[in-house]
Design an enzyme around this catalytic site. Structure first.
Site, short mmCIF file in Angstrom:
data_model
loop_
_atom_site.label_atom_id
_atom_site.label_comp_id
_atom_site.label_asym_id
_atom_site.label_seq_id
_atom_site.Cartn_x
_atom_site.Cartn_y
_atom_site.Cartn_z
N HIS A 90 9.53 -18.09 20.15
CA HIS A 90 8.14 -18.16 20.62
C HIS A 90 7.95 -19.44 21.44
O HIS A 90 8.55 -20.48 21.15
CB HIS A 90 7.18 -18.15 19.43
CG HIS A 90 5.76 -17.94 19.84
ND1 HIS A 90 4.98 -18.97 20.30
CD2 HIS A 90 5.00 -16.83 19.93
CE1 HIS A 90 3.79 -18.51 20.62
NE2 HIS A 90 3.78 -17.20 20.41
N GLU A 162 5.56 -13.21 27.01
CA GLU A 162 4.33 -13.97 26.79
C GLU A 162 4.22 -15.06 27.83
O GLU A 162 4.86 -16.12 27.70
CB GLU A 162 4.34 -14.59 25.38
CG GLU A 162 4.42 -13.57 24.27
CD GLU A 162 3.84 -14.09 22.97
OE1 GLU A 162 3.05 -13.36 22.37
OE2 GLU A 162 4.15 -15.22 22.56
P1 13P Z 1 -3.04 -15.22 21.56
O1 13P Z 1 -3.18 -13.74 21.36
O2 13P Z 1 -3.84 -16.05 20.59
O3 13P Z 1 -3.21 -15.63 22.99
O4 13P Z 1 -1.51 -15.57 21.17
C1 13P Z 1 -0.50 -14.85 21.78
C2 13P Z 1 0.79 -15.19 21.11
O5 13P Z 1 1.31 -16.28 21.26
C3 13P Z 1 1.39 -14.18 20.23
O6 13P Z 1 2.67 -14.56 19.85
#
Ligand code: 13P
Length: 241
Positions: A90, A162
Site C-alpha cells: 500500500h 491506487e
Molecule cells: P480512501 O478510500 O480513503 O481514499 O482510501 C483508499 C485506499 O487507500 C484504500 O487502500
C-alpha cells in the site's frame, strides 16, 4: 470489493460493524467481499464472519515465517487465525514505512507460500502524474514488484491501482483516467502472465456515489475502499452499487 480499514476500529467497534454490515450484504452473490482490518481486530472479524459471504485479510505481513523480528506478523500467523487475504505494498507503507518494490515482491511471495491471496498495490504520486510519468511508474512497480512472481503465484494475486493523490483526498481519478491506468497495468501483466483473468481494483476516494461510474469501465474489476468502508451502510452501498 475490498475494504482497507487502515488504522481504524477497536475489536468492540469491529463487532458493531459486522452486526450492522452482514445483514446488509448477505444476499450479495455478484461480488466477493473482503475486509482488511488491523491485526488486533482480525480474530474478532474472523469469528464474526464465520459462515458468511465475507472474507477477512490483514494489511501487511513480514516475509520470514517466524524469528526475532520484534513487532512483525508473518504469513503463517495470518493464515493460522483464518485470514484469506493480505494487502501488500500500500502507498502508505511505501511512503511512511520504507516499503520498496523489492520488499513488495518478498512479502507477496511469502504470503502466497503461506496460502494467502494478496492484494498488491501500485500507483503514482501527484508529481509523477503531472510529469506524465504514470505509465512509467506503473511499469517500474510492475517490473520490480510483480514480474518476479511465477505464473502460479500470479494467479493468487489481485492488483490494486491506487493513484496516491486520490487517497483520502476526496479527489477521485476520473473513470477514464482510472480506465487508462488499468488498461496499462493489464497490458504490462500480459507481457509476462495470462493477464485476462487477473482482477484489478481501483482505490482512491471510492464512495457510494462514484462507484458505479468507475465500475462501468471495462478493466476495473472492483474497488479497494478506505474511508467509505468504515461505515457499514456506506460500504454496503459500494458493494451493491
Ligand atoms: P480512501 O478510500 O480513503 O481514499 O482510501 C483508499 C485506499 O487507500 C484504500 O487502500
Amino acid at each position: 470489493m475490498a475494504a482497507n480499514w487502515k488504522m481504524f476500529k477497536t475489536p468492540a467497534e469491529t463487532t458493531a460493524f459486522f452486526n450492522d454490515f452482514l445483514p446488509l450484504v448477505n444476499d450479495v452473490t455478484a461480488a466477493e467481499i473482503a475486509i482488511c482490518a488491523p491485526f488486533v481486530d482480525l480474530p474478532t472479524a474472523i469469528a464474526a464472519t464465520a459462515g458468511s459471504n465475507v472474507t477477512i485479510g490483514g494489511q501487511n505481513l513480514y516475509w520470514a515465517k517466524e524469528g526475532a523480528f520484534t513487532g512483525e506478523i508473518s504469513g503463517p500467523m495470518l493464515k493460522a487465525i483464518g485470514c484469506t487475504w493480505v494487502i501488500v505494498g500500500h502507498s502508505e507503507r511505501r511512503q511512511y514505512f520504507g516499503e520498496t518494490d523489492e520488499t513488495v515482491l518478498r512479502r507477496t511471495k511469502a504470503a502466497i507460500e503461506a496460502g494467502l491471496k494478496v492484494i498488491v498495490c501500485v500507483g503514482e504520486v501527484l508529481a509523477e502524474r503531472e510529469a506524465g510519468q504514470t505509465e512509467a511508474v506503473l511499469a517500474k512497480q510492475f517490473e520490480g514488484g510483480i514480474a518476479g512472481l511465477t505464473p502460479e503465484e500470479f494467479a493468487q494475486i489481485v492488483i490494486a491501482y491506487e493513484p496516491v493523490w486520490a487517497i483520502g483526498t476526496g479527489k477521485t481519478a476520473t473513470p477514464e483516467m482510472a480506465a487508462d491506468a488499468h488498461k496499462a497495468i493489464r497490458a504490462l501483466a500480459a507481457t509476462k502472465f495470462d493477464a485476462a483473468s487477473v482482477r484489478i481494483l481501483y482505490g482512491g476516494s471510492v464512495k457510494p456515489d462514484n462507484v458505479a461510474s468507475l465500475m462501468a469501465q471495462e478493466d476495473i474489476d472492483g474497488a479497494l475502499v478506505g474511508g467509505a468502508s468504515l461505515d457499514p451502510v456506506s460500504f454496503s452501498k459500494v458493494v451493491k452499487f
